[in-house]
Design a protein around this motif. Structure first.
Motif, PDB file in Angstrom:
ATOM      1  N   TRP A 119      39.038  74.160  46.456  1.00 13.35           N
ATOM      2  CA  TRP A 119      37.690  73.772  46.902  1.00 13.35           C
ATOM      3  C   TRP A 119      37.036  74.859  47.736  1.00 13.35           C
ATOM      4  CZ3 TRP A 119      34.566  69.316  46.271  1.00 13.35           C
ATOM      5  CH2 TRP A 119      35.069  68.389  45.352  1.00 13.35           C
ATOM      6  N   ARG A 155      29.543  78.099  44.787  1.00 14.25           N
ATOM      7  CA  ARG A 155      28.351  77.246  44.807  1.00 14.25           C
ATOM      8  C   ARG A 155      27.375  77.631  45.920  1.00 14.25           C
ATOM      9  NH1 ARG A 155      30.285  72.497  42.006  1.00 14.25           N
ATOM     10  NH2 ARG A 155      32.508  72.181  42.320  1.00 14.25           N
ATOM     11  N   SER A 180      31.186  71.362  33.077  1.00 19.48           N
ATOM     12  CA  SER A 180      30.955  70.112  33.807  1.00 19.48           C
ATOM     13  C   SER A 180      30.052  69.213  32.980  1.00 19.48           C
ATOM     14  CB  SER A 180      30.317  70.405  35.168  1.00 19.48           C
ATOM     15  OG  SER A 180      30.037  69.224  35.874  1.00 19.48           O
ATOM     16  N   SER A 181      30.434  67.942  32.833  1.00 18.93           N
ATOM     17  CA  SER A 181      29.645  66.968  32.056  1.00 18.93           C
ATOM     18  C   SER A 181      29.363  67.466  30.652  1.00 18.93           C
ATOM     19  CB  SER A 181      28.325  66.657  32.788  1.00 18.93           C
ATOM     20  OG  SER A 181      28.570  66.140  34.076  1.00 18.93           O
ATOM     21  N   GLU A 224      38.959  63.461  47.952  1.00 23.73           N
ATOM     22  CA  GLU A 224      38.754  64.040  46.625  1.00 23.73           C
ATOM     23  C   GLU A 224      38.954  65.545  46.582  1.00 23.73           C
ATOM     24  OE1 GLU A 224      34.061  65.112  46.169  1.00 23.73           O
ATOM     25  OE2 GLU A 224      34.631  63.034  45.781  1.00 23.73           O
ATOM     26  N   THR A 225      39.165  66.180  47.735  1.00 22.55           N
ATOM     27  CA  THR A 225      39.253  67.639  47.807  1.00 22.55           C
ATOM     28  C   THR A 225      40.658  68.146  47.470  1.00 22.55           C
ATOM     29  OG1 THR A 225      39.418  67.296  50.202  1.00 22.55           O
ATOM     30  CG2 THR A 225      37.312  68.065  49.336  1.00 22.55           C
ATOM     31  N   VAL A 248      38.396  64.942  40.481  1.00 26.66           N
ATOM     32  CA  VAL A 248      37.485  63.847  40.814  1.00 26.66           C
ATOM     33  C   VAL A 248      36.079  64.092  40.256  1.00 26.66           C
ATOM     34  CG1 VAL A 248      36.429  62.500  42.652  1.00 26.66           C
ATOM     35  CG2 VAL A 248      38.852  63.110  42.800  1.00 26.66           C
ATOM     36  N   PRO A 249      35.473  65.257  40.480  1.00 26.21           N
ATOM     37  CA  PRO A 249      34.168  65.505  39.850  1.00 26.21           C
ATOM     38  C   PRO A 249      34.280  65.941  38.392  1.00 26.21           C
ATOM     39  CG  PRO A 249      34.746  67.347  41.260  1.00 26.21           C
ATOM     40  CD  PRO A 249      35.809  66.308  41.481  1.00 26.21           C
ATOM     41  N   ASP A 250      35.525  66.127  37.901  1.00 26.84           N
ATOM     42  CA  ASP A 250      35.770  66.554  36.516  1.00 26.84           C
ATOM     43  C   ASP A 250      35.056  67.867  36.223  1.00 26.84           C
ATOM     44  OD1 ASP A 250      36.668  66.618  33.909  1.00 26.84           O
ATOM     45  OD2 ASP A 250      35.157  65.209  33.147  1.00 26.84           O
ATOM     46  N   GLU A 251      35.387  68.896  37.016  1.00 23.23           N
ATOM     47  CA  GLU A 251      34.790  70.221  36.864  1.00 23.23           C
ATOM     48  C   GLU A 251      35.885  71.250  36.616  1.00 23.23           C
ATOM     49  OE1 GLU A 251      30.814  69.685  39.642  1.00 23.23           O
ATOM     50  OE2 GLU A 251      32.593  70.620  40.506  1.00 23.23           O
TER      51      GLU A 251
END
Length: 272
Positions: free
Chosen positions: A198, A205, A144-145, A104-105, A127-130
């Motif tokens: 990433w 992060r 995100s979300s 996913e990276t 993949v994380p939809d960010e």
């Protein structure tokens, strides 16, 4: 943040939905090619860049697109970097090797460069939809979300022995390769996901704290550097201390979460 942010973010999401994610973990052998030794390209990379190019140029009349795959076919396009023409850097699938391996990276990265200055940046992790976005002088945000939040690089460990990061020395000539390699015993952990999208967002992060690079292609570093700086981080050439910009040549460059960590790592590298 302007309408431009939303327009480009929408284009990136649509390119991902149309050309990238349907092929994730579904690539056929004939859809994967080797541009150079250990440098893969897929139908997703090429189709996404081809789809994005005219749409980005239409958003800003008079601008050009500097895409990774177009440059692979015609290296003279890199001359755009030296001009004052506004241009978009496009990495349609950053981390293609990971994408091919079903990891996913990987990400989609776009930057807008005007007279050598990266003014806007988008880094999308499908993949994380960010979606990370930044504007020169306007900060970095993460969508995100459905929620939007400002991004600031978290504090780093006080000692270098607690810092984790990527030592991307595979393109480095000597003596830099040895100097960067000598850093490994002095840090907490050597981490590399082989994907700028990433690695930089991991610094945002606090998952990683720094990354060292030599091969400074603008589509890899123009948008990501803006994200980092606007969130409080630093990206400079190690030996000169000169800030990275889209016209910068090869490394060694060091991206770090803050000034203090940048100084500690640069001093350590230059001492070897």
């Amino acid at each position: 943040m302007s309408h431009l942010f939303e327009d480009v973010a929408a284009l990136i999401r649509e390119a991902s939905e149309r050309e990238i994610m349907p092929r994730f973990r579904s690539l056929a052998d004939h859809e994967i090619h080797e541009k150079a030794k250990n440098d893969l390209v897929t139908i997703a990379d090429r189709n996404a860049e081809t789809w994005l190019t005219p749409r980005l140029e239409k958003l800003l009349p008079g601008s050009r697109v500097l895409g990774e795959e177009a440059v692979a076919e015609d290296s003279s396009l890199l001359e755009i970097v030296k001009s004052d023409i506004p241009f978009w850097t496009v990495d349609p699938v950053d981390g293609t090797g990971n994408f091919v391996a079903g990891k996913e990276t990987f990400g989609v990265m776009i930057g807008l460069v005007e007279k050598g200055v990266t003014t806007h940046a988008w880094v999308y992790l499908p993949v994380p939809d960010e979606m990370f976005m930044a504007e020169h002088g306007g900060g970095t945000v993460l969508v995100s979300s459905g929620a939007r939040q400002s991004v600031h690089v978290p504090p780093t460990p006080k000692e270098l022995s607690g810092a984790m990061g990527a030592l991307n020395d595979h393109y480095m000539p000597e003596p830099w390769k040895s100097r960067i390699g000598a850093l490994a015993p002095h840090i907490g952990e050597r981490v590399s996901v082989v994907c700028s999208a990433w690695e930089y967002t991991n610094i945002l992060r606090g998952i990683e704290h720094f990354a060292v690079y030599h091969r400074m292609m603008p589509w890899d570093h123009a948008p990501t550097t803006l994200l980092l700086r606007e969130a409080g981080g630093v990206m400079r050439r190690i030996d000169t201390g000169v800030d990275y910009d889209a016209r910068s040549g090869s490394g060694p460059h060091l991206a770090a979460a803050n000034e203090d960590l940048w100084g500690k790592i640069a001093t350590m590298v230059l001492s070897h």
